[in-house]
Enzyme design. Sequence first.
Site, PDB file in Angstrom:
ATOM      1  N   PRO A  30     -58.314 -13.567   1.713  1.00  0.00           N
ATOM      2  CA  PRO A  30     -57.257 -14.318   1.014  1.00  0.00           C
ATOM      3  C   PRO A  30     -56.064 -14.489   1.962  1.00  0.00           C
ATOM      4  O   PRO A  30     -55.204 -13.627   2.054  1.00  0.00           O
ATOM      5  CB  PRO A  30     -56.917 -13.420  -0.182  1.00  0.00           C
ATOM      6  CG  PRO A  30     -57.263 -12.043   0.273  1.00  0.00           C
ATOM      7  CD  PRO A  30     -58.408 -12.171   1.239  1.00  0.00           C
ATOM      8  N   ASP A  85     -53.846 -11.879   6.534  1.00  0.00           N
ATOM      9  CA  ASP A  85     -54.652 -11.418   5.402  1.00  0.00           C
ATOM     10  C   ASP A  85     -53.722 -10.773   4.387  1.00  0.00           C
ATOM     11  O   ASP A  85     -53.134  -9.719   4.648  1.00  0.00           O
ATOM     12  CB  ASP A  85     -55.699 -10.413   5.913  1.00  0.00           C
ATOM     13  CG  ASP A  85     -56.696 -10.008   4.840  1.00  0.00           C
ATOM     14  OD1 ASP A  85     -56.376 -10.124   3.641  1.00  0.00           O
ATOM     15  OD2 ASP A  85     -57.804  -9.555   5.207  1.00  0.00           O
ATOM     16  N   HIS A  86     -53.610 -11.400   3.218  1.00  0.00           N
ATOM     17  CA  HIS A  86     -52.656 -10.915   2.214  1.00  0.00           C
ATOM     18  C   HIS A  86     -53.087  -9.597   1.589  1.00  0.00           C
ATOM     19  O   HIS A  86     -52.321  -8.979   0.827  1.00  0.00           O
ATOM     20  CB  HIS A  86     -52.467 -11.968   1.114  1.00  0.00           C
ATOM     21  CG  HIS A  86     -51.040 -12.170   0.733  1.00  0.00           C
ATOM     22  ND1 HIS A  86     -50.186 -11.118   0.487  1.00  0.00           N
ATOM     23  CD2 HIS A  86     -50.311 -13.299   0.540  1.00  0.00           C
ATOM     24  CE1 HIS A  86     -48.989 -11.592   0.152  1.00  0.00           C
ATOM     25  NE2 HIS A  86     -49.039 -12.914   0.188  1.00  0.00           N
ATOM     26  N   ARG A  87     -54.302  -9.137   1.888  1.00  0.00           N
ATOM     27  CA  ARG A  87     -54.742  -7.850   1.358  1.00  0.00           C
ATOM     28  C   ARG A  87     -54.122  -6.675   2.102  1.00  0.00           C
ATOM     29  O   ARG A  87     -53.988  -5.578   1.543  1.00  0.00           O
ATOM     30  CB  ARG A  87     -56.275  -7.734   1.433  1.00  0.00           C
ATOM     31  CG  ARG A  87     -57.020  -8.747   0.583  1.00  0.00           C
ATOM     32  CD  ARG A  87     -58.524  -8.665   0.852  1.00  0.00           C
ATOM     33  NE  ARG A  87     -58.829  -8.986   2.248  1.00  0.00           N
ATOM     34  CZ  ARG A  87     -60.071  -8.919   2.761  1.00  0.00           C
ATOM     35  NH1 ARG A  87     -61.070  -8.543   1.997  1.00  0.00           N
ATOM     36  NH2 ARG A  87     -60.270  -9.234   4.027  1.00  0.00           N
TER      37      ARG A  87
END
Length: 482
Positions: free
Chosen positions: A271, A452-454
Amino acid sequence: MSEPKVFLLPDLGEGLTEAELVSWLVAVGDEIRVDQPIAEVETAKSMVEVPSPYAGTVAVLHGEPGQTLDVGKPLISVTPVGAVAAPAKAPEVAETAEDAAAAVYREEEKAGSGNVLIGYGTPGGHGVARRTRPRKSSAAPVVAEPVAQVSAAEKAADDLVLMRTRVPGKLGAVISPLVRRMARDHGVDLGDLQGSGASGLIMRRDVEAVIKPSVAGRAAVAPVETPAAAAVAGTGDTDARTGLGITGRTAVRGVRKAVAANMTRSRSEIPEATVWVDVDATALVELRAALKKADPHHTPGLLAFIARFVTAGLRKFPELNSRLVTTEDTTGGASQEIVVFDGVNLGFAAQTDRGLMVPSVRNADKLSARGLDAEIRRLTAVVRDGKATPAELGSGTFTLNNYGIFGVDGSAAIINHPEVGILGVGRIIDKPWVVNGELAVRKVTELTLTFDHRVCDGGTAGGFLRFVADAIENPGSVLADM
């Protein structure tokens, strides 16, 4: 008469399971030495010379230039030194050759040189082949078609490799990574399978037996032709869907195949989010011009300076120099953890005749701008020659992409999986810019960070991007602190 020894295409490392045969370096009838290069193959990573673990006379070449060969399948048959050549015949190849390749190759190493480096040859042994009979210019290589039958030695090797991985749990045993990936890609639940290998081990043939009927069933109940299928099914030189003529067809393989698979995986799993900022690079351009005037032969390029700022930024914001790892437990469950690295292997995008490659400067955080510049130039030359190793192409922890060389300002790049961030640098051009309340013409570039938004939020990503931007705008003070 003595049976020829069959050398299987070895494990090429980094999860590579196939290679394209570029050229043979020997011919049938040649006498070869242990460790002598016998073939040149191209993987998705680089061009590789494969050495022979045997000495003797070449009996059979199992393939033709341009053919794609699977790891674990026959590459060459060699009649040992002093033996009387037996009529060449097709070797027996295990149905699970890919799963057994590593163990079989180790046995071949014992019978041969014992020091063959998997996929990348060995030092020395580069002897010139001596011919025992003249080569006919019109003669084609002897190519044997392998028989899909399990030999006793290969079955034993296959069982040995997989038996070593046994663990208690739902599956009864850990099958090979290739089998796991095949099952995952086709939605096969390994917990429902009864393995046909020793002690119930699940083999590739077991997964294929589930996949093939399901594929055939879908074809029987879904005869509707898709647009993509129509294009492929076009007759002659005309595309059936568009009615336009077809000027050429190019197989997706090698580097392009690897890039396509990696980008697809990146987009499907990560994401991602993107932030960007315009930067006044005038001070950096002027600093480099002054250094070049003082020492024209040892001045780093602008990319090396930016790389120096990036490694400093990653030390300050280590979340972007990490990897998200998913682990499975014995019950089939999964958990994730963010692994932060002690050091930076900085990848950079390099355009080559074979496609886009991303070599990485190992321990880049320990190098000066001059050291980074030298390593960037070296790696660029290596990948353009097709000689980069998997370690040089697959060990990056963060990527720097200078797409400004293509004359563009910005790009929302795709993260180089399994990394978690990529920084893009656009072209540096003259633009109007406000300096001390007055309009001026400055050297301006755009920085674009995809992350990576994680593993982090916008605050971390923005902080890193602002750090690099400030370093470009005030390079003297930042370099003095490094």
